[in-house]
Write a protein that holds these residues in place. Structure first.
Motif, PDB file in Angstrom:
ATOM      1  N   ARG A 151      49.046 -31.527 -97.144  1.00 59.94           N
ATOM      2  CA  ARG A 151      48.366 -32.745 -96.698  1.00 59.94           C
ATOM      3  C   ARG A 151      49.070 -33.348 -95.483  1.00 59.94           C
ATOM      4  O   ARG A 151      48.438 -33.715 -94.500  1.00 59.94           O
ATOM      5  CB  ARG A 151      48.314 -33.760 -97.837  1.00 59.94           C
ATOM      6  N   ASP A 152      50.401 -33.416 -95.538  1.00 63.24           N
ATOM      7  CA  ASP A 152      51.155 -33.975 -94.415  1.00 63.24           C
ATOM      8  C   ASP A 152      51.040 -33.093 -93.176  1.00 63.24           C
ATOM      9  O   ASP A 152      50.964 -33.601 -92.052  1.00 63.24           O
ATOM     10  CB  ASP A 152      52.619 -34.165 -94.801  1.00 63.24           C
ATOM     11  N   ALA A 153      51.034 -31.771 -93.364  1.00 64.03           N
ATOM     12  CA  ALA A 153      50.875 -30.859 -92.227  1.00 64.03           C
ATOM     13  C   ALA A 153      49.492 -31.031 -91.599  1.00 64.03           C
ATOM     14  O   ALA A 153      49.352 -31.017 -90.371  1.00 64.03           O
ATOM     15  CB  ALA A 153      51.089 -29.416 -92.667  1.00 64.03           C
ATOM     16  N   LYS A 154      48.487 -31.226 -92.437  1.00 66.53           N
ATOM     17  CA  LYS A 154      47.122 -31.433 -91.936  1.00 66.53           C
ATOM     18  C   LYS A 154      47.040 -32.738 -91.159  1.00 66.53           C
ATOM     19  O   LYS A 154      46.448 -32.799 -90.083  1.00 66.53           O
ATOM     20  CB  LYS A 154      46.146 -31.438 -93.107  1.00 66.53           C
ATOM     21  N   HIS A 155      47.666 -33.807 -91.693  1.00 67.68           N
ATOM     22  CA  HIS A 155      47.671 -35.087 -90.983  1.00 67.68           C
ATOM     23  C   HIS A 155      48.400 -34.965 -89.651  1.00 67.68           C
ATOM     24  O   HIS A 155      47.956 -35.520 -88.643  1.00 67.68           O
ATOM     25  CB  HIS A 155      48.319 -36.188 -91.833  1.00 67.68           C
ATOM     26  N   ALA A 156      49.515 -34.245 -89.642  1.00 66.94           N
ATOM     27  CA  ALA A 156      50.280 -34.063 -88.407  1.00 66.94           C
ATOM     28  C   ALA A 156      49.461 -33.275 -87.391  1.00 66.94           C
ATOM     29  O   ALA A 156      49.462 -33.603 -86.193  1.00 66.94           O
ATOM     30  CB  ALA A 156      51.594 -33.364 -88.699  1.00 66.94           C
ATOM     31  N   ALA A 157      48.755 -32.233 -87.850  1.00 69.71           N
ATOM     32  CA  ALA A 157      47.919 -31.440 -86.938  1.00 69.71           C
ATOM     33  C   ALA A 157      46.775 -32.282 -86.394  1.00 69.71           C
ATOM     34  O   ALA A 157      46.465 -32.205 -85.194  1.00 69.71           O
ATOM     35  CB  ALA A 157      47.386 -30.212 -87.659  1.00 69.71           C
ATOM     36  N   ASN A 158      46.155 -33.091 -87.236  1.00 67.48           N
ATOM     37  CA  ASN A 158      45.065 -33.970 -86.775  1.00 67.48           C
ATOM     38  C   ASN A 158      45.572 -34.986 -85.766  1.00 67.48           C
ATOM     39  O   ASN A 158      44.913 -35.286 -84.781  1.00 67.48           O
ATOM     40  CB  ASN A 158      44.400 -34.675 -87.941  1.00 67.48           C
ATOM     41  N   GLU A 159      46.749 -35.517 -86.025  1.00 71.43           N
ATOM     42  CA  GLU A 159      47.328 -36.493 -85.115  1.00 71.43           C
ATOM     43  C   GLU A 159      47.673 -35.852 -83.784  1.00 71.43           C
ATOM     44  O   GLU A 159      47.436 -36.430 -82.724  1.00 71.43           O
ATOM     45  CB  GLU A 159      48.569 -37.121 -85.754  1.00 71.43           C
TER      46      GLU A 159
END
Length: 174
Positions: A151-159
């Protein structure tokens, strides 16, 4: 509840978002540990302790030591059931992640067995009954931490994507 009601107003909105699930999970896990101990661990433990060398001795069980043993055992296992919260805290501090737990599961299982052996009721049956749910909680913690890592990796990629998009559009406007 009183402690939570006292602490919650002092927290920022972000801290509340983190604290609320923990404030729900901690007592729930403790109660699950106590109920598990009462229903699963204590009956064979007491039977073992009362039956140990019963052919050579007439064991007289006094209420105070028995209740003390039961309360200490329930408290110890209830506290041990807090392990997922501790692992989540270590993840938030950046000390561990899901991959770390997966790589070192063998060491963790040995440590869990040692902790279970150090708890009250150190006969083999009780130790096994104390070890099993802790291993299950550890495995569940691995899944939760891996989910949070993704989830955190996905948020970082989206950001990162949105930052690049903004940079590209800022250049177009200039």
């Amino acid at each position: 509840f009183q402690a939570y009601a006292f602490i919650i107003p002092a927290l920022s909105e972000h801290e509340r978002k983190v604290a609320r699930p923990i404030m729900f999970a901690a007592p729930l896990l403790f109660v699950l540990g106590v109920v598990f101990t009462y229903l699963v661990v204590l009956p064979p433990a007491v039977q073992f302790l009362q039956g140990y060398n019963s052919d050579q001795f007439n064991a007289l069980v006094q209420a105070k030591p028995l209740y003390s043993f039961e309360v200490v055992t329930m408290g110890a296992i209830g506290l041990a059931f807090q392990m997922p919260i501790g692992l989540l805290g270590l993840r938030q501090l950046g000390i561990i992640n899901g991959s770390t737990l997966t790589r070192h599961w063998r060491y963790a299982t040995v440590i869990i067995a040692v902790i279970a052996a150090a708890m009250p009721g150190a006969d083999p049956v009780t130790t096994g009954l104390e070890t099993a749910p802790l291993v299950v909680l550890f495995i569940a913690s691995i899944f939760v931490l891996k989910y949070m890592d993704r989830r955190d990796a996905k948020h970082a990629a989206n950001e990162l994507t949105s930052m690049h998009w903004r940079d590209d559009h800022d250049d177009d406007e200039a």
